[in-house]
Design a protein around this motif. Structure first.
Motif, PDB file in Angstrom:
ATOM      1  N   THR A 728      33.436  48.989  42.209  1.00 51.30           N
ATOM      2  CA  THR A 728      34.140  47.881  41.576  1.00 51.30           C
ATOM      3  C   THR A 728      34.856  48.364  40.327  1.00 51.30           C
ATOM      4  OG1 THR A 728      32.149  47.319  40.390  1.00 51.30           O
ATOM      5  CG2 THR A 728      32.579  46.106  42.396  1.00 51.30           C
ATOM      6  N   LEU A 729      35.712  47.498  39.829  1.00 52.53           N
ATOM      7  CA  LEU A 729      36.589  47.901  38.736  1.00 52.53           C
ATOM      8  C   LEU A 729      35.996  47.628  37.365  1.00 52.53           C
ATOM      9  CD1 LEU A 729      39.930  46.812  40.278  1.00 52.53           C
ATOM     10  CD2 LEU A 729      39.605  48.957  39.127  1.00 52.53           C
ATOM     11  N   GLU A 730      34.844  46.974  37.290  1.00 56.60           N
ATOM     12  CA  GLU A 730      34.218  46.660  36.003  1.00 56.60           C
ATOM     13  C   GLU A 730      35.187  45.926  35.082  1.00 56.60           C
ATOM     14  OE1 GLU A 730      31.129  47.004  35.019  1.00 56.60           O
ATOM     15  OE2 GLU A 730      30.406  48.048  36.805  1.00 56.60           O
ATOM     16  N   GLY A 731      35.995  45.063  35.653  1.00 53.85           N
ATOM     17  CA  GLY A 731      36.926  44.303  34.823  1.00 53.85           C
ATOM     18  C   GLY A 731      38.084  45.109  34.296  1.00 53.85           C
ATOM     19  N   ARG A 732      38.279  46.304  34.848  1.00 51.47           N
ATOM     20  CA  ARG A 732      39.344  47.157  34.331  1.00 51.47           C
ATOM     21  C   ARG A 732      40.611  47.075  35.165  1.00 51.47           C
ATOM     22  NH1 ARG A 732      35.576  52.402  32.771  1.00 51.47           N
ATOM     23  NH2 ARG A 732      34.213  51.243  31.410  1.00 51.47           N
ATOM     24  N   ASP A 735      44.053  47.086  33.689  1.00 50.96           N
ATOM     25  CA  ASP A 735      44.462  48.362  33.122  1.00 50.96           C
ATOM     26  C   ASP A 735      44.784  49.383  34.202  1.00 50.96           C
ATOM     27  OD1 ASP A 735      44.524  48.070  30.461  1.00 50.96           O
ATOM     28  OD2 ASP A 735      42.934  49.499  30.024  1.00 50.96           O
ATOM     29  N   LEU A 736      43.932  49.422  35.222  1.00 50.22           N
ATOM     30  CA  LEU A 736      44.006  50.549  36.153  1.00 50.22           C
ATOM     31  C   LEU A 736      44.821  50.235  37.399  1.00 50.22           C
ATOM     32  CD1 LEU A 736      40.285  51.702  35.879  1.00 50.22           C
ATOM     33  CD2 LEU A 736      42.214  52.393  34.486  1.00 50.22           C
ATOM     34  N   MET A 757      45.219  46.318  28.447  1.00 52.67           N
ATOM     35  CA  MET A 757      45.304  46.715  27.049  1.00 52.67           C
ATOM     36  C   MET A 757      46.741  46.930  26.602  1.00 52.67           C
ATOM     37  SD  MET A 757      42.033  49.229  26.787  1.00 52.67           S
ATOM     38  CE  MET A 757      42.179  49.566  25.054  1.00 52.67           C
TER      39      MET A 757
ATOM     40  N   GLN B 334      37.823  48.072  25.380  1.00 49.02           N
ATOM     41  CA  GLN B 334      36.852  47.792  26.447  1.00 49.02           C
ATOM     42  C   GLN B 334      36.115  49.038  26.909  1.00 49.02           C
ATOM     43  OE1 GLN B 334      38.366  46.673  30.250  1.00 49.02           O
ATOM     44  NE2 GLN B 334      40.395  47.476  29.829  1.00 49.02           N
ATOM     45  N   TYR B 335      36.762  50.201  26.807  1.00 47.77           N
ATOM     46  CA  TYR B 335      36.096  51.420  27.263  1.00 47.77           C
ATOM     47  C   TYR B 335      34.985  51.821  26.290  1.00 47.77           C
ATOM     48  CZ  TYR B 335      40.123  51.371  30.267  1.00 47.77           C
ATOM     49  OH  TYR B 335      41.066  50.977  31.170  1.00 47.77           O
ATOM     50  N   LEU B 411      37.595  55.735  34.621  1.00 45.94           N
ATOM     51  CA  LEU B 411      37.867  55.222  35.955  1.00 45.94           C
ATOM     52  C   LEU B 411      36.552  55.051  36.711  1.00 45.94           C
ATOM     53  CD1 LEU B 411      40.927  57.363  37.134  1.00 45.94           C
ATOM     54  CD2 LEU B 411      40.863  55.442  35.586  1.00 45.94           C
ATOM     55  N   PRO B 412      36.183  53.840  37.059  1.00 48.06           N
ATOM     56  CA  PRO B 412      34.903  53.659  37.757  1.00 48.06           C
ATOM     57  C   PRO B 412      34.797  54.490  39.031  1.00 48.06           C
ATOM     58  CG  PRO B 412      35.806  51.543  37.101  1.00 48.06           C
ATOM     59  CD  PRO B 412      36.861  52.571  36.799  1.00 48.06           C
ATOM     60  N   TRP B 415      32.927  57.757  38.504  1.00 47.75           N
ATOM     61  CA  TRP B 415      31.583  57.760  37.939  1.00 47.75           C
ATOM     62  C   TRP B 415      30.630  58.515  38.858  1.00 47.75           C
ATOM     63  CZ3 TRP B 415      30.649  51.973  36.200  1.00 47.75           C
ATOM     64  CH2 TRP B 415      31.563  51.669  35.180  1.00 47.75           C
TER      65      TRP B 415
END
Lengths: 1080, 479
Positions: A728-732, A735-736, A757, B334-335, B411-412, B415
């Motif tokens: 999942t994108l973790e709420g990003r 941005d991504l 952002m 956020q990061y 970038l998740p 990870w």
């Protein structure tokens, strides 16, 4: 013995070059000079003195000429010239490119093979051919590794005993001589639309009228052929025209994924672009599991496969009620039982959209759904006026053939005694109820020509090495009906026979030594006036240009369709039992590529699983069963069972289990055999790979899905190697992976610039000045998320181009895969209970930051910046501190934790000083000579194919000779990933050149770069994704929202007045994009 | 005169606690310290040395195996390019801070209590830096090319990258080690001469004699010695602060959330002193137990003072932890927020290694708070246990910084979990073997208390020494 070398023909297109006036005029002196390989006297002894050295040279040469050595056997007799002699057009160190094409069951794929010093090293698409336009798929890319696979069948074997080729030929002659009228003789082949094969089939049928000609493809389209036959008559094929469709509904048709052709992928993508030239299409997908196609869907209905027939019936009824089409009325038949209301609404709104786009819509059914569903879908398309528009007909190239069931029957009742199996692997992949392997054992003669010694070789009398397509002459038809050539790049490495060689023997011809069979077909088919010139052009271009295949009119027979449609099996609505769906694998296909390490290690585009298959189940089903990833379950259908691990797949339908076929091979080679690694069987459970055999559940009655399965949790576990731990994108998302709907995009074309952002951060400023990047070329790349389907062909192309090693299952589990480009796949969901996630794919490679964080931290200056904007690596300078990788925000740098190119995968941990090192010679042959093979302990990463950049620069410098600016023309070359990309999502080019495609794309308002706040100044831009949801559809307002990351659908379009507020507000995490999967 | 002497006399309750208790004489000190080197090795020495040197050998074997096969035998991966290797490096280099701090900074600030512990602490510093130096050396992929780090003019015409913090590390650590060795050795010279003079065997006398550099204790020798010692102390003092600041730049100058933090240099230095003192106590408390005569030299006062320093620096570290969290929240990035609140604190169920963060917090911030109590500072068992918490906590601090930041960054998709392999674990255990074996050898062959310096802080060393008893007054009068 004087050997006469035929001078190769000059290319028929382009400029003509000659090296002397003698050649230009083709004088007899020149001919004589050519025949003499060395100038006068060069080969004679000087002064009668024979040194040891030249004596040995001479002896070796005469042995070879006398045919005594192995090399002598291979000495070519015709056009293929051994590289020990200078060959015209061949400059050492320069690659030569030849067209060829690769056979697939859906038609040939036109290719260009790059060869270095007589060995093919890289496959590209044929840029001249409309079916390729330079692009290929993962399988074509990996076929180069198949060619050099050291595990290929190398020997002629009679019942396991090695024999010579002569022994085999003699045995074959005897078999042919004793075959009489062909009674008892059967050919079991793979689907292969080759005109020469069809011609030979005609010859064989003349000679052996009673012989059986059977074709078996485990993932073939028997059902759709049956439906097409019923609907449109014998010998008719139906081809979708995706580029003409405004609205597409796919009923389990993975036309962008497993079942895709490059042409279809591109056709879809041309209509997916939000460039204003075309109306953007809308895609509805009905499927049980996320496929590549489902990932691109604007609306996706998640439903077990066994209920898709019901959806088709509902859809037909709905369309009938809206169109009152007579033909469809005759098909729809009895009223339907009431079903789930939400689905009814989905179907109704989809039907409205399809009807509103009559003649510009397209409904596709997965080729292995029951024939009734397929026929019904033809009727729906007819009612929608799509026939001849988005769906066209074509005469089938191949005549109908018997099925494998008929062969099995023949073997049972002893009416068949000799079976000739070319390719395929029926002992492994035939339906279990046929018990094919056991039956083959009872046959008197089973001649198996196969690329590997596999399960079928075990039950064959003769195992004969099959020549790879890069080793043989041939021809074929593409899916679009065009006629392409297959020419060899290299002599058969293991003296294999091609399919045509075998068939020629049966047709009473000599085993061909060159292209004569294909030439004969070409003569008959093309009827050229000037054979030599047209043939040469056929080989040069790979096809005969300008011969567009003709479409056939489609006339649907509603009665036949109605009859078939009435046989649609009733859906399985039992909530306590499961359906098992057996799907083609994105990597090993039907199992034929199981021994290909590149494919085994390529992460599945959806599950990111490598080296195995697994039972895919939905998160809800997993909760119901109380299992996690890797838990082994026992699936039982009727009396058949399969014990395999589960993998939780977001977006999967409940009560449905998907298993990809092609795994669980018991004899495939060192890569693909279960439980085997490169050095035999291992006990390390993390090394055991190869997956589980889905064919063991398959019957000829239900080849695709089985209902009424039971699942028993066994309590055992299995390690699965998944390359992306976190999905999942973790709420990003903002941005991504930025995206918007088409309406939002129209309202605010530059929406991507202010998302996440970037909507809040002040412009970047630098404290110090940076060295200028002042080359005339400035390389860059764009990746269009809108057309990227996540197919991962780029990953394999990069692997092939850049000599990237495979690392094996255990290393993948440990997180050490080496891919320079990866396809990140995210599932976006509104909350943790959201069972309808959206999927997005994002290729991720080195972003070539101008202010590269990796460069400043390298203590030894091993990674530095070039003046044309590349972040370059000096492998020889690298000592491997890994600091650069740590400081890379994109984590695209790859470290050689072991000596993957020298050490055997299962023995990486054995004491280095005493263990065996080195690679198979054939694997060495597959390497790109222009790219360093890296050793252990060094960092590597995407270079934007710097070797291609340098080659183009050298060419530009050579072209200008003494003066002027050595500027590479716009788009004169491209990187491997951009070249292979079927949808053109990746574009590489010179951003300093205003004419380049890249420069134009950089003006696209959807462009954004990741993590802009870090002030990295990357050279890779992403173009935001656009979805095209139907506003009438319930839940349409949700589209893309989880990715945009705000419950209020907010992303900032800061008009002047709103700026302050935007600058002050802090981006919130948005919806709880919870962790749904983590393998630890 | 006698009246004024009486009036200047310090009241008993304000009198400084003597640094050496039980009024030990110069001779007693020489005898009791030198005897540790001179007596036959006791059984416990062998009982410790043999297993520890075996552990050291296992560590060396693991290093050999890793160098031979590649970094892959460790558990590192993409994205965790560093893990235990750099954790251990920073851990050991941090420990290597206390010794030089005690020797140099406390010397310059005239903290006389340093004299009885500085020798052992400095030795510990050197051995810790030896252990620390192993890791950056072996963690690289191609050890045999590590000389590329040195600014050697070579045929390639390539210099090291002077912008890289790793290169600064190389210079900082090697300078620190060199200066520390010089400082330690300079301090050793008078004591080596003592051992030489007392030595009974010719070999010992010869070897100690070589290293004593002809020391005769003349006035000139003492003058040169003290000037050299002062200069080296002056040179070492900024190094104590700079080394760990430079080490922290490895992280602070990067762009990774959790590393990219301006607070790191002071926070790392405080942490290093914190961890270093804990390790000094870890070693000296058992040493006192084994050599009871040291009780009079390394007194309760020393333990008490070191415990106070641990409390102070532990609180500074705790403040830094809080400040990191505050800035992560305050930045609105956020990061950053994810790294501190999710990956480390484990909010939102995403912290893979939040257990390590809580280990760190408990050990480093909570456990030293015990030292607010004087009673606890006086209880050697409590002090020893708290020091072990601090040692573990400081290791976890580096692990948390390195691994939580790398495992879950921008970038998740990239990870990835990290799990150490047996090779990594045994390499780390092996460094304890190396460290403690070296320390045992040091105890065996060199005076572990700086005899000459302790003698200087004895009351008798004061030219104006006034013995308190009438007898001594009489003696002084006579003098």
């Amino acid at each position: 013995m004087k050997r006469i070398l035929h001078h190769p023909e000059a290319p028929k297109t382009g400029k003509q070059y000659w090296r002397s006036l003698g050649q230009a005029r083709n004088t007899p002196e020149f001919q004589g000079w050519l025949e003499r390989e060395f100038p006068q006297g060069a080969a004679e002894f000087k002064g009668g003195e024979v040194s040891r050295r030249n004596f040995l040279q001479l002896m070796g040469a005469s042995m070879a000429l006398a045919g005594l050595s192995f090399a002598g056997c291979r000495r070519p007799e015709k056009h293929l010239i051994p590289f020990t002699r200078g060959v015209e057009w061949s400059i050492p160190g320069k690659a030569l490119f030849f067209t060829t094409s690769m056979p697939t069951r859906r038609g040939y794929m036109p290719l260009v093979a790059e060869t270095h010093d007589g060995r093919p090293t890289k496959i590209e698409g044929n840029p001249l051919h409309p079916a390729s336009k330079g692009a290929t798929d993962a399988w074509a890319q990996t076929s180069i590794l198949d060619l050099y696979d050291p595990d290929r069948s190398r020997f002629f074997k009679l019942k396991g005993e090695t024999k010579t080729a002569q022994n085999f030929e003699k045995a074959l002659d005897e078999l042919i001589a004793g075959a009489g009228d062909g009674a008892g003789l059967a050919f079991l082949l793979e689907s292969n639309p080759s005109p020469t094969r069809e011609r030979l089939r005609g010859e064989i049928e003349k000679k052996f009228p009673k012989a059986m000609w059977a074709v078996y493809e485990p993932l073939g389209s028997d059902a759709s052929n049956e439906a097409a036959k019923a609907a449109f008559g014998e010998g008719m094929e139906v081809v979708p025209q995706l580029e003409k469709a405004d609205v597409i509904l796919s009923l389990d048709a993975d036309f962008l994924g497993v079942a895709a052709t490059v042409a279809e992928q591109r056709a879809f993508a041309t209509r997916r672009k939000a460039d204003g030239e075309n109306k953007m299409n809308r895609l509805y997908v009905v499927e049980n599991r996320f496929t590549v196609t489902g990932g691109m869907a604007d609306h996706r209905l998640r439903i077990p496969v066994s209920q898709i027939g019901l959806v088709a019936q509902e859809l037909a009824a709905e369309i009938f009620s809206q169109t009152k089409d007579d033909g469809l009325g005759r098909v729809v038949g009895s009223p339907l039982k009431a079903t789930a209301k939400a689905r009814q609404e989905w179907v109704k709104i989809t039907a409205e959209d399809l009807v509103a786009n009559k003649g510009k819509s397209l409904v596709l059914a997965g080729s292995r759904l029951p024939a009734g569903v397929q026929a019904l879908v033809f009727a729906i398309n007819a009612a929608l006026g799509n026939l001849g528009k988005t769906l066209i007909g074509r005469k089938s190239v191949s005549k109908p053939a018997a099925s494998i069931a008929e062969v099995a029957r023949g073997l049972s009742d002893k009416s068949l005694t000799s079976i000739i199996i070319v390719g395929g692997n029926p002992a492994y992949n035939a339906a279990v109820d046929l018990d094919f392997a056991a039956k083959l054992k009872t046959a008197a003669n089973v001649v198996r020509v196969g690329a590997y010694e596999d399960e079928t070789s075990d039950v064959a009398t003769w195992q004969v090495p099959l020549a790879h397509y890069l080793e043989s002459w041939g021809d074929g038809f593409c899916m679009d009906g065009s006629h392409v050539s297959v020419q060899p790049m290299i002599l058969p490495l293991y003296a294999g026979w091609s399919e045509l060689d075998v068939l020629a023997k049966f047709a009473g011809l000599k085993k061909p030594e060159g292209p004569e069979l294909v030439q004969e077909t070409f003569r008959q088919l093309v009827k050229p006036n000037d054979f030599v010139a047209v043939w040469a052009k056929f080989l040069h271009d790979g096809f005969v240009m300008g011969e567009a295949p003709k479409a056939e009119a489609l006339a649907i027979s509603s009665d036949a369709v109605g009859k078939l449609a009435s046989q649609i099996p009733p859906p399985n609505l039992d909530v306590d039992s499961y359906e098992v769906v057996l799907v083609g694998d994105f990597k090993v296909d039907d199992g034929r590529y199981a021994n290909n390490g590149w494919l085994q290690e390529l992460p599945d585009p959806i599950t990111k699983l490598t080296w195995d298959n697994a039972a895919l189940i939905s998160p809800a089903t997993a909760r119901k069963l109380g299992v996690e990833d890797g838990a082994r379950v026992e699936l039982s259908v009727e009396n058949r069972t399969l014990d395999l691990p589960v993998l939780i797949a977001p977006g999967h339908a409940e009560n449905s289990v998907s298993i990809s076929l092609g795994y669980g091979r018991t004899k495939a080679g060192r890569v693909g055999t279960v439980g085997q690694t490169s050095e035999g069987f291992v006990t390390d459970r993390e090394m055991i790979s190869g997956g589980f055999n889905g064919y063991s559940l398959r019957t000829s009655q239900s080849p695709y899905y089985l209902t009424g399965a039971k699942i028993k949790v066994t309590g055992k576990t299995y390690r699965l190697a998944v390359t992306q731990e976190h999905g999942t994108l973790e709420g990003r998302g903002p941005d991504l992976t930025r995206e918007a709907t088409l309406d939002e995009f129209k309202a605010e074309p530059a929406f991507a610039k202010t998302m996440g952002m970037d909507g809040h951060n002040p412009p970047n400023a630098s404290l110090y000045s940076h060295p200028p990047l002042n080359d005339i070329h400035q390389w860059g790349m764009t990746v269009d998320l809108n057309t990227c389907i996540g197919c991962s062909a780029c990953m394999v192309a990069c692997q092939s181009e850049n000599n990237i090693p495979i690392v094996g299952k255990r290393q993948v589990i440990e997180g050490r895969e080496m891919h320079w480009i990866r396809t990140d796949r995210y599932f976006a969901m509104m909350d943790e209970h959201d069972e309808e996630p959206e999927m997005v794919s994002q290729p991720m490679m080195c972003q070539q930051c101008e202010n590269a964080p990796c460069e400043t931290v390298c203590p030894v200056n091993a990674t530095v910046h070039s003046e044309d904007g590349l972040n370059v690596m000096a492998y020889n300078r690298c000592i491997g501190t890994r600091y650069c990788a740590n400081n890379c925000p994109f984590k695209v740098r790859r470290f050689n934790f072991f000596d993957y190119n020298q050490r055997k995968i299962a023995k990486l941990r054995d004491w280095n000083l005493t263990s065996e090192k080195g690679t198979e010679d054939t694997i060495k042959m597959s390497k790109n000579p222009n790219v360093t093979v890296r050793m252990r302990g060094v960092m590597e990463k995407c270079t934007f194919c710097v070797q291609r950049v340098q080659e183009a620069k050298i060419a530009a410098k050579v072209a200008i000779r003494d003066g002027g600016e050595a500027r590479i023309p716009a788009d004169a070359f491209t990187s491997a990933c951009a070249q292979v990309c079927p949808t053109g999502a990746i574009v590489f080019g010179d951003k300093a050149n205003k004419d380049s495609r890249l420069s134009k794309l950089l003006e696209d308002e959807r462009g954004y770069r990741l993590l802009e706040y870090l002030n990295l100044n990357q050279r890779v831009w992403y173009l935001a994704r656009i979805r095209n949801p139907n506003p009438k559809m319930p839940g349409a307002e949700k589209s893309g929202k989880a990715i945009k990351g705000s419950p209020n659908g907010h992303h900032h379009h800061p008009p002047a007045g709103e700026k302050t507020e935007a600058a002050n507000s802090v981006p919130h995490g948005g919806p709880a994009n919870v962790r749904i999967r983590s393998l630890s | 005169m006698s009246e004024s002497a009486v009036s200047l006399k310090t009241p008993a309750e304000l009198a400084r606690v003597p640094l050496v208790t039980n009024k030990r004489s110069f001779a007693w000190i020489s005898d009791n310290v030198s005897t540790i080197c001179e007596e036959r090795s006791r059984l416990w020495w062998w009982a410790l040395f043999i297993p520890l040197s075996i552990i050291a050998m296992i560590g060396l074997f693991c290093i050999g195996y890793q160098i031979s096969n590649g970094v892959g035998v460790w558990g590192e991966n993409h994205p965790n390019g560093w893990a235990w290797d750099i954790t251990n490096f920073v851990f050991w280099i941090g420990i290597g801070h206390a010794g030089t701090l005690i020797s140099a900074i406390l010397f310059l600030t005239r903290q006389k209590w340093r004299t009885s512990i500085n020798r052992a602490a400095e030795a510990m510093t050197l051995f810790a830096v030896v252990c620390a130096g192993i890791f950056p050396g072996i963690h690289v992929g191609r050890v045999w090319m590590a000389w590329f780090l040195a600014p050697i003019p070579n045929a390639n015409g390539i210099w090291p990258n002077f912008r890289s913090p790793l290169l600064w590390d190389v210079f900082a650590v090697s300078t620190y080690f060199t200066v520390s060795v010089l400082f330690w050795y300079t301090g050793l010279v008078p004591d080596l001469a003592t051992l030489r003079d007392r030595a009974k065997s010719r070999v010992a006398r010869y070897i100690y004699g070589i290293f004593a550099l002809g020391w005769r204790g003349s006035n000139r020798h003492w003058r040169h010695y003290e000037m050299a010692y002062l200069l080296l102390a002056g040179l070492s003092t900024p190094l104590v602060l700079s080394v760990h600041s430079v080490v922290s730049f490895d992280f602070a100058t990067s762009i990774l959330p959790g590393w990219h933090t301006t607070i790191f240099p002071p926070y790392f230095v405080a942490g290093a002193i914190f961890g270093g003192f804990a390790m000094v106590l870890t070693i000296l408390l058992p040493a006192r137990l084994i050599y009871p005569q040291l009780d009079d030299l390394i007194t309760r006062q020393h333990v008490d003072k070191m415990a106070k320093i641990i409390l102070l620096t532990g609180s500074i570290v705790g403040y830094a932890y809080m400040m990191e969290l505050f800035i992560a929240w305050y930045s609105g990035n956020q990061y950053e927020k994810f790294t501190f609140f999710s990956a480390r604190l484990g909010l939102h169920n995403s912290g893979w290694y939040s257990w390590a963060y809580f280990c760190m917090m408990t050990c480093n911030v909570l456990s030293p708070q015990v030292f607010w109590s004087k009673k606890m500072r006086g209880n050697y068992i409590v002090v020893f246990i708290i020091c072990q918490f601090v040692n573990a906590g400081m290791w976890f601090e580096r692990f948390v910084i390195i691994v939580t930041s790398l495992a879950q960054d921008f970038l998740p998709s990239s990870w990835g979990h990290y799990t150490p392999s047996w090779v990594e674990i045994w390499t780390f255990i092996g460094t304890f073997g190396i460290f403690l074996s070296l320390f045992l050898l040091f105890m065996k062959f060199l005076p572990m208390v700086a005899m000459s310096e302790v003698k200087i802080v004895l009351p008798e060393a004061d030219p104006h020494f006034h013995p308190e008893s009438p007898d001594s007054h009489a003696k002084e009068g006579a003098h």
